[in-house]
Motif scaffolding. Sequence first.
Motif, short mmCIF file in Angstrom:
data_model
loop_
_atom_site.label_atom_id
_atom_site.label_comp_id
_atom_site.label_asym_id
_atom_site.label_seq_id
_atom_site.Cartn_x
_atom_site.Cartn_y
_atom_site.Cartn_z
N TRP A 174 0.84 5.41 14.07
CA TRP A 174 2.02 4.73 13.57
C TRP A 174 1.97 4.60 12.06
CZ3 TRP A 174 6.48 4.17 15.78
CH2 TRP A 174 6.57 4.11 17.17
N TRP A 175 0.77 4.69 11.48
CA TRP A 175 0.64 4.57 10.03
C TRP A 175 1.35 5.71 9.30
CZ3 TRP A 175 -0.20 0.16 8.04
CH2 TRP A 175 -0.97 -0.77 8.71
N TRP A 176 1.42 6.90 9.92
CA TRP A 176 2.16 8.00 9.31
C TRP A 176 3.65 7.67 9.23
CZ3 TRP A 176 0.00 11.63 6.59
CH2 TRP A 176 -1.32 11.98 6.83
N VAL A 177 4.15 7.10 10.28
CA VAL A 177 5.57 6.73 10.32
C VAL A 177 5.85 5.62 9.31
CG1 VAL A 177 7.44 5.89 11.79
CG2 VAL A 177 5.70 7.42 12.74
N ILE A 178 4.99 4.62 9.28
CA ILE A 178 5.16 3.52 8.32
C ILE A 178 5.02 4.03 6.89
CG2 ILE A 178 4.11 1.36 7.51
CD1 ILE A 178 3.43 0.81 10.49
N GLY A 179 4.12 4.98 6.69
CA GLY A 179 3.96 5.58 5.37
C GLY A 179 5.22 6.29 4.91
N LEU A 180 5.86 7.03 5.82
CA LEU A 180 7.13 7.68 5.48
C LEU A 180 8.23 6.67 5.19
CD1 LEU A 180 7.43 10.78 7.82
CD2 LEU A 180 7.32 10.74 5.34
N MET A 181 8.22 5.57 5.91
CA MET A 181 9.19 4.52 5.63
C MET A 181 8.96 3.94 4.24
SD MET A 181 9.37 2.42 9.19
CE MET A 181 9.90 3.17 10.70
#
Length: 76
Positions: free
Chosen positions: A26-33
């Motif tokens: 989920w950190w990849w998704v949060i990073g993109l956000m």
Amino acid sequence: MPLILLIAALVGLRYFEVWRFAELSWWWVIGLMFVAFIWFEFVEKIFGLDKKKAHNVDEARRKARVKEAFEKANKK
């Protein structure tokens, strides 16, 4: 806009655990956000991209108004 669509797709794929995205952190998704937030809040303003979009809208309105005025003048 493509960045927002990518984030939405990743959230959906990760949430429903589709294919390899099930193992995606989920950190990849949060990073993109976070990247999208930085882009829209700071980078666009620094380069004037937000003003450019508004200017293009105003320019289109002006051209439509001028065209309409000429059409009315030619009908008389």
